[in-house]
Design an enzyme around this catalytic site. Sequence first.
Site, PDB file in Angstrom:
ATOM      1  N   ASP A  25      -6.463  34.927  15.240  1.00 39.73           N
ATOM      2  CA  ASP A  25      -7.660  35.571  14.726  1.00 39.73           C
ATOM      3  C   ASP A  25      -7.339  36.694  13.748  1.00 39.73           C
ATOM      4  O   ASP A  25      -8.021  36.883  12.749  1.00 39.73           O
ATOM      5  CB  ASP A  25      -8.488  36.126  15.883  1.00 39.73           C
ATOM      6  CG  ASP A  25      -8.947  35.015  16.807  1.00 39.73           C
ATOM      7  OD1 ASP A  25      -9.088  33.888  16.323  1.00 39.73           O
ATOM      8  OD2 ASP A  25      -9.145  35.275  18.012  1.00 39.73           O
ATOM      9  N   ASP A  46     -30.363  21.037  13.634  1.00 35.65           N
ATOM     10  CA  ASP A  46     -31.525  20.188  13.900  1.00 35.65           C
ATOM     11  C   ASP A  46     -31.008  18.833  14.370  1.00 35.65           C
ATOM     12  O   ASP A  46     -30.724  17.950  13.574  1.00 35.65           O
ATOM     13  CB  ASP A  46     -32.368  20.044  12.630  1.00 35.65           C
ATOM     14  CG  ASP A  46     -33.695  19.369  12.909  1.00 35.65           C
ATOM     15  OD1 ASP A  46     -34.316  19.675  13.943  1.00 35.65           O
ATOM     16  OD2 ASP A  46     -34.111  18.530  12.095  1.00 35.65           O
ATOM     17  N   CYS A  99     -37.518  17.847  17.502  1.00 41.63           N
ATOM     18  CA  CYS A  99     -38.940  17.477  17.428  1.00 41.63           C
ATOM     19  C   CYS A  99     -39.294  16.704  18.695  1.00 41.63           C
ATOM     20  O   CYS A  99     -39.931  15.660  18.644  1.00 41.63           O
ATOM     21  CB  CYS A  99     -39.249  16.682  16.168  1.00 41.63           C
ATOM     22  SG  CYS A  99     -38.149  15.281  15.880  1.00 41.63           S
TER      23      CYS A  99
END
Length: 516
Positions: A25, A46, A99
Site C-alpha cells: 500500500d 447496477d 430494478c
Amino acid sequence: MCTANLIVTNHEAQSFPSCSLAKDDSEAYKDHCKPQRLEFDRVLCDVPCSGDGTLRKSHDLWRKWSSSMGNEFHLLQVNIAMRGIALLKVGGRMVYSTCSMNPVENEAVVAELLRRSGSSVELLDVSTELRELVRRPGLGTWKVNDRGSWFQTHEDVPDSRKNVILPSMFPSSTSIHESHKVYNSFDVNSEYNVPFSRNFNIEDTNNVNCDTGGISSSNSAQSLDSKFPLHRCMRIVPHDQDGGAFFIAVIHKLSLLNENQVIKVRKTENLLSKNRTVKLQEQCQHRIVSEVLDDNKLLDEQTKLSVANQTSKDDNLTEVKMASDVEYSQTESGDRSRRMDKLDYQHKWKGIDPVLFFKDEAVIKNIVSFFGIEESFSLEGHLVTRSTDNARRIYYVSKAVQDILELNIQVGEQIKIASLGVKMFERHRSKDGCSCAYRLSYEGLSLLFPYMRKRILHASPVDFQHLLQYRTINFARFADARFGEEAASMMPGCCVVVLREGNIMPYAVDLKEPMT
C-alpha cells in the site's frame, strides 16, 4: 460521447482487472503523479437482477419470471459488488442498485457486503438527498423462497438445497464466521423510527413488504432481524409515484479491506459453491462434446473450465488477491511469475484493436504548425491510435486516461479497451498536394477549436449555407467576395469555417478548387 476523459472497457464485472504495479500500500500511494494501481473515486454497481421491478414496461418478463430468479443472481451480485468495493479508493463511494423488489437481491446483498468488508466500509444514510424522490427504507427482515417453500433461517433449509440457498440470503446470516463481530458502533434500534420521504417508516414498510403469504418451513416463531442498519437503503416501489421499482444503497469506503476477513469469505464461498462448480463443469463438458465447435470456441470453453476449476480448489492467498484489495500486498516471487504468465496470455485481446500511443514527432509537429495549435493545448503524450501500421485515425485522451493507459501497458494490457478518448484527426484519403496528411475530425473540433490560430475562415450566413447545401462550390460563387479571396489564397487542406453572425458554429471543410 465525444469526451477525452472516457474509457469504455469490456470485462465481466466480478473479475474487472486491478492493474497493480505496487507491492504494498505504501508504494501505491507514494507517487500521486504516476498511479501504481487502478482505483476509482466513484463506482456505479447496477448489477444484473431478476428485473421484477420492470414488470410494467417489460411485458415479456411475465412469462420468464420465477421466484427462484433472485436466488440465482444473489452470489453473482455479491461478487460484482465486492469487486467494486475492492476497486474503490479509500474515501470513495459506491452505489449498489437493482430494478428488483426481492430482498435476496437487495438487502441481503448489502448485508453480505458489510459482513465481508467489516469496518472497511459503511452504509450511508441518504434519506435527505433528492427530497422529491418518494422512497421507503430498506427491510430489516425477510423470508427466502425456494420451490414454493419459505424459510426464515438457513438452518431451516433442507440439506439437499443448502448449496443453492446460501446463508448470506438470510437477514440473520453470519456466513463469514459465527464469532464474527459486526459494527459495534451501530445502534440500529435508535434509528428504526426515523421517517423517510412521505412519512414512511421502517415498521410500516416491513409490515407491507414482508407479507409473503407463502408456506413457511421455519421452526422459528418469528423472523430474525439483520444486525446491519439496512433501513438506510432506499426502496422505490411502483405505486408510490406511478413508476417502476428500484433498490439503491450507497456505500462509503473507510479503509482498505482486511486481508484475514477476505480469506475467510473466500474459503466459505468455496465450500458453499463446490457442488455448483462441479455441476457447471459437467454441463460445459457435455456442451463441448455435443456441439461442433471451431478451434477458437473450443479454446474459450476449455479456458472457462480451467478458471472454474481453479476457483473451486484454490483458496490460498493468491486467489484472494484476484478478488480484493489484498492483491496488492505480500507479493511473492512465485505469485509474480504466475501473474506474468497470465499477462502474457492476455496481451492481445481477440477482436479488439490495440491502443497505441502516437509518437511520430514529425507528424505531430506538422499538425501543430499547419493548424496553428497553441502550446497550452499539448498533444504530446495525449494522442493514441488503434492502427498497428498506418494510423488512419488519431484520438485525443486526457491526462487521467493517459496515466491509466500507461499503467495498463506496464501490467501487460490487462484492461480490454473497446473505446476511448475523442477522435481528433483523420488521415486524408488523397493528399492532393496538401502539406498536412491529416484533417480535423468533427468530433474533436469543439475541443481543439479554441486553441487554433490558423486555417480559420469567417463566412456570412449565405455563404455558410452554400457550404452546407452544395457538395462543390467555386470560390468565385461566394456572395462575399472577400471570403472567396481568403479561401482562394489559403493552402489546400482542411480548414474551419465559422458563421460570422449570430451563434458561433465552426464547420470543418477541405479547402480545394472547387471547394468540397
